[in-house]
Design a protein around this motif. Structure first.
Motif, PDB file in Angstrom:
ATOM      1  N   ASP A  66       0.838  -1.195   0.000  1.00  0.00           N
ATOM      2  CA  ASP A  66       0.000   0.000   0.000  1.00  0.00           C
ATOM      3  C   ASP A  66       0.867   1.237   0.000  1.00  0.00           C
ATOM      4  O   ASP A  66       1.825   1.311   0.759  1.00  0.00           O
ATOM      5  N   MET A  67       0.466   2.218  -0.815  1.00  0.00           N
ATOM      6  CA  MET A  67       1.137   3.527  -0.737  1.00  0.00           C
ATOM      7  C   MET A  67       0.066   4.515  -0.342  1.00  0.00           C
ATOM      8  O   MET A  67      -0.908   4.704  -1.059  1.00  0.00           O
ATOM      9  N   VAL A  68       0.245   5.150   0.811  1.00  0.00           N
ATOM     10  CA  VAL A  68      -0.782   6.056   1.311  1.00  0.00           C
ATOM     11  C   VAL A  68      -0.234   7.461   1.336  1.00  0.00           C
ATOM     12  O   VAL A  68       0.875   7.688   1.819  1.00  0.00           O
ATOM     13  N   GLY A  69      -0.993   8.424   0.820  1.00  0.00           N
ATOM     14  CA  GLY A  69      -0.591   9.816   0.919  1.00  0.00           C
ATOM     15  C   GLY A  69       0.077  10.348  -0.325  1.00  0.00           C
ATOM     16  O   GLY A  69       0.735  11.374  -0.294  1.00  0.00           O
ATOM     17  N   ILE A  70      -0.103   9.640  -1.449  1.00  0.00           N
ATOM     18  CA  ILE A  70       0.533  10.090  -2.676  1.00  0.00           C
ATOM     19  C   ILE A  70      -0.564  10.333  -3.704  1.00  0.00           C
ATOM     20  O   ILE A  70      -1.681   9.855  -3.556  1.00  0.00           O
ATOM     21  N   ASP A  71      -0.245  11.093  -4.742  1.00  0.00           N
ATOM     22  CA  ASP A  71      -1.280  11.432  -5.700  1.00  0.00           C
ATOM     23  C   ASP A  71      -1.295  10.469  -6.881  1.00  0.00           C
ATOM     24  O   ASP A  71      -0.330   9.761  -7.146  1.00  0.00           O
ATOM     25  N   ALA A  72      -2.419  10.490  -7.613  1.00  0.00           N
ATOM     26  CA  ALA A  72      -2.584   9.564  -8.735  1.00  0.00           C
ATOM     27  C   ALA A  72      -1.499   9.731  -9.776  1.00  0.00           C
ATOM     28  O   ALA A  72      -1.023   8.759 -10.359  1.00  0.00           O
TER      29      ALA A  72
END
Lengths: 348, 96
Positions: A66-72
């Protein structure tokens, strides 16, 4: 009312809502100036505080994290680089000395190119353009020399080709590495071979033979899909299911069937069955709930905009975590390239 | 890289051998800059691998500055992502 308005803008900013007939709030809107009262300018420290990576599962050749806190935009850039720009070694030139098999030369060459080769591409250089011969720093040479013959000890009436013939199936394990130049000194422990030994290349019958020499070069997936190091690399956004009103009894049972197993849990509170969202992450969002008139306005289906569940499956050349690290380094290399150009070329 | 524009504030950069991979992520980083009035990119033709990247700044800041800052910020993001990912992999393997 101010709290509700703020909650509404918050939900607009960080949720992508799946409505009955379309998806709303798709694009990222949190740029400075769009929302008064929000601090949207880029702040590396705030990003670093909010960002985290959670590894969920690591198996032989597959990684889920999971990568949380990044933009598309940036998550997609990583996905695109994993598919198309992480280099690998694959067969590019096939020198056919003798091919009397049923498989045509070009088909054989195409099949050989698609076989993944276990060779760390970071040990090699790219071949210079126009260089036909190939040097030892950019080429790996393999040989496939196999001849099918009849088995004199086979039983008279047998019709099983495994008994009747020797070498009638050409597997990738028959490919042998032929060191070029000083490669035996450069790679004394290396064992360059295809990743899988049991890839069937061709079928032969007695008297047919294949004698080819192959040159492997370093390339990227953008050039040809054979160079792609991943079986597939994909991501999805974390689902977010909210029940707007309490749902009980029969409706709760129907609701549980609308979603993937494990998403909705039914609890018995004071004798009544009440539905509760147990694990929204498992859901695949088939939107079955919109087909039930009594349920469709009680549930809000959304996705969390900046929580990406990546799933990377490698072909076996490099382990998936190495692939992700390489992809991130390649994006850094692209930025560095333009920074260098900006500094070297004076802007008029 | 080629620059073209009327004055230093509105510049269109032509980036060769690039596509949505760098274009979209760089556009996001430049848009996060409060000095930027407009930022966009487009791929002129899908057969040619080059993008037109346009930056317009508020006021009199030369457009090269947000471009440079965007690239540096993107490098910072990647570096942090790499460090966090490798640290998480180490922790995951250690506790498994």
């Amino acid at each position: 009312a101010a709290m509700a308005a703020r909650a509404l803008t918050d939900s607009m900013r960080d949720r992508v809502v799946l409505g009955e007939f379309g998806v709303r709030n798709v694009h990222t809107t949190d740029f400075p100036g769009n929302y008064p009262g929000y601090e949207d300018a880029w702040d590396q420290r705030r990003f670093e505080e909010a960002f985290r990576v959670d590894i969920i599962r690591e198996e032989e050749g597959a990684l889920e994290f999971d990568m949380v806190g990044i933009d598309a935009a940036i998550a997609n850039a990583f996905r695109r680089i994993l598919l198309a720009e992480v280099p690998t070694m694959a067969v590019e030139k096939v020198f056919v000395y003798n091919n009397t098999s049923i498989v045509q030369d070009e088909i054989l060459a195409h099949r050989l190119g698609l076989i993944p080769i276990r060779a760390d591409p970071r040990l090699f250089e790219y071949r210079n353009q126009g260089d036909e011969e190939g040097t030892e720093i950019d080429t790996l040479q393999f040989q496939l020399k196999i001849k099918c013959s009849r088995n004199p000890q086979a039983a008279k009436e047998s019709s099983d080709p495994n008994e009747l013939y020797f070498n009638h199936k050409v597997y990738s394990k028959h490919m042998t590495w032929v060191p070029l130049g000083n490669q035996t000194d450069l790679f004394p422990d290396a064992d360059f071979r295809p990743v899988h030994d049991d890839i069937l290349i061709a079928l032969l019958r007695p008297g047919q033979e294949i004698d080819v020499l192959m040159h492997c070069v370093k390339g990227i997936g953008k050039d040809h899909a054979k160079f792609s190091p991943v079986a597939t690399a994909s991501y999805r956004l974390l689902p977010d299911i909210t029940l707007l009103q309490p749902i009980e009894d029969e409706a709760a049972e129907t609701l549980q069937k609308c979603f993937s197993p494990g998403v909705i849990e039914i609890q018995k509170i004071k004798g009544k069955k009440v539905a509760r969202v147990a694990n929204a992450r498992l859901d695949t969002f088939s939107r079955e709930v919109f087909r039930h008139e009594n349920l469709k306005n009680l549930v809000r289906l959304a996705r969390v905009r900046n929580h990406y569940i990546f799933s990377v499956e490698s072909t076996g050349i490099l382990p998936p975590d190495v692939l992700v690290s390489e992809a991130i380094k390649i994006l850094m290399g692209k930025c560095q390239r333009f920074l260098n150009e900006l500094d070297s070329v004076p802007m008029e | 890289v080629q620059a073209d524009g009327t004055d230093g504030n509105c510049v269109t950069f032509v980036l060769h051998d690039e596509d949505h991979t760098l274009g979209n992520s760089l556009r996001y980083m430049v848009m996060k800059n409060p000095d930027v009035e407009f930022c966009g990119y487009c791929i002129t033709h899908p057969s040619e691998s080059k993008i037109n990247f346009r930056i317009q700044t508020r006021g009199t800041l030369p457009a090269v500055e947000p471009f440079r800052k965007g690239l540096n910020d993107l490098m910072g993001v990647c570096q942090h992502v790499l460090n966090t990912f490798e640290r998480s992999m180490k922790e995951f393997r250690a506790q498994r």
